[in-house]
Design a protein around this motif. Sequence first.
Motif, PDB file in Angstrom:
ATOM      1  N   GLY A  65       0.783  -1.233   0.000  1.00  0.00           N
ATOM      2  CA  GLY A  65       0.000   0.000   0.000  1.00  0.00           C
ATOM      3  C   GLY A  65       0.811   1.277   0.000  1.00  0.00           C
ATOM      4  N   LYS A 113       2.170   2.517 -13.624  1.00  0.00           N
ATOM      5  CA  LYS A 113       1.137   2.603 -12.568  1.00  0.00           C
ATOM      6  C   LYS A 113       0.398   1.276 -12.434  1.00  0.00           C
ATOM      7  CE  LYS A 113      -3.458   4.737 -11.988  1.00  0.00           C
ATOM      8  NZ  LYS A 113      -3.538   4.878 -10.520  1.00  0.00           N
ATOM      9  N   GLU A 151       0.332   1.887  -4.287  1.00  0.00           N
ATOM     10  CA  GLU A 151      -0.729   2.818  -4.646  1.00  0.00           C
ATOM     11  C   GLU A 151      -0.085   3.953  -5.446  1.00  0.00           C
ATOM     12  OE1 GLU A 151      -3.981   2.723  -4.219  1.00  0.00           O
ATOM     13  OE2 GLU A 151      -3.909   0.751  -3.239  1.00  0.00           O
ATOM     14  N   VAL A 152      -0.362   4.025  -6.741  1.00  0.00           N
ATOM     15  CA  VAL A 152       0.371   4.927  -7.619  1.00  0.00           C
ATOM     16  C   VAL A 152      -0.540   6.020  -8.170  1.00  0.00           C
ATOM     17  CG1 VAL A 152       1.828   5.119  -9.680  1.00  0.00           C
ATOM     18  CG2 VAL A 152       1.925   3.047  -8.256  1.00  0.00           C
ATOM     19  N   THR A 153      -0.064   7.250  -8.108  1.00  0.00           N
ATOM     20  CA  THR A 153      -0.757   8.398  -8.689  1.00  0.00           C
ATOM     21  C   THR A 153       0.103   8.952  -9.817  1.00  0.00           C
ATOM     22  OG1 THR A 153      -1.756   8.986  -6.570  1.00  0.00           O
ATOM     23  CG2 THR A 153      -1.687  10.708  -8.256  1.00  0.00           C
ATOM     24  N   GLU A 209       4.095   8.678  -6.292  1.00  0.00           N
ATOM     25  CA  GLU A 209       3.568   9.649  -7.256  1.00  0.00           C
ATOM     26  C   GLU A 209       4.558   9.822  -8.402  1.00  0.00           C
ATOM     27  OE1 GLU A 209       1.675  14.189  -7.534  1.00  0.00           O
ATOM     28  OE2 GLU A 209       2.450  13.418  -5.617  1.00  0.00           O
ATOM     29  N   GLU A 247       0.769  -1.353  -9.292  1.00  0.00           N
ATOM     30  CA  GLU A 247      -0.416  -1.617  -8.484  1.00  0.00           C
ATOM     31  C   GLU A 247      -0.696  -3.119  -8.397  1.00  0.00           C
ATOM     32  OE1 GLU A 247      -3.430   0.980 -10.079  1.00  0.00           O
ATOM     33  OE2 GLU A 247      -2.813   2.628  -8.754  1.00  0.00           O
ATOM     34  N   GLU A 266       2.451   4.610  -1.058  1.00  0.00           N
ATOM     35  CA  GLU A 266       2.009   5.579  -2.058  1.00  0.00           C
ATOM     36  C   GLU A 266       3.194   6.123  -2.849  1.00  0.00           C
ATOM     37  OE1 GLU A 266      -0.279   8.574  -0.122  1.00  0.00           O
ATOM     38  OE2 GLU A 266      -1.891   7.190   0.450  1.00  0.00           O
TER      39      GLU A 266
END
Length: 304
Positions: free
Chosen positions: A200, A221, A230-232, A204, A225, A202
């Motif tokens: 989980g 991404k 958790e990729v933005t 970016e 995942e 994160e």
Amino acid sequence: MMKKVKGLGFILSILAVFLLAACGGSDDESTGEDGETNYSEAVDHTIIGIEPGAGISVATENALEEYENLDGWDVELSSTGAMMSELGTAIENEEPIVITGWNPHWMFALYPDMKYLEDPQEIYGGEETLNSLARLGLEDDNPDAYQFIDQFEWEVEDMEEIMYEAEETGEDIENVAVQWVEDNQDRVDAWAEGVNDGNGAEIELASTPWDSERASSNVVKAAMEQHGFEVTVTEVDVAVVFESVASGDVDATLAAWLPLTHSEFYEANQDNFEDLGPNLEGARIGLVVPEYMDIDSIEDLEAN
């Protein structure tokens, strides 16, 4: 007397037709006396470009200054979509056009009969790579995310496949990227070799809003995942891509065109990020024309 007048009028009409026929070719200024097309005049001494500030736009403005035979030329900067629209119309009507082009891009899948003009002064450089950049400290903070990004690499054809599919179907590139990852699990497994589950965490990524970079960013991404990250993906202007990685506001980018296209942004920030090397080789930028145009070099164009 009336018959003679009518006869004279008929003769004058015939003479007028011959005179018009003899002068007919002079209205097309883009056709020379030898019947060959003057492509420079045919395109109104204008190169069709993309967004202002893009690396290829800056390079083209430099080309107009460096090539003496491009004196008096303009580059029409608007958007990639507008350029592609003008290209499509020109090819449909087999008309001359000069555009700023680059690989990877789906234009070469849609219009395979295109060619780069030789660039003797190397304003556009040679072969380029797309490099991955990571913020300083990412390897210490999250070694698994760092390793995954470091191990990501693919081919020009992979990126163009996603871009072309999105263009043809109207599907968003993010969705096409997800499907590509599912269809190419062996490639994803190679990128993830030795990487632990993200649990989980994160991450970016910064990307430009162009389809090429959107393709790579969304593939990574989707792949990360799969492994618990958790990729933005944040899309910003190219200058901000480099600034955001250098400042640590984002973790990484996959979108650095080097050594030429993004050199200005790279050099301004290079002490404040880590260059992980190429994730794609064989990229290229330059001036592009359809194959039916009988020119091969930028120097074949003529000053205005």
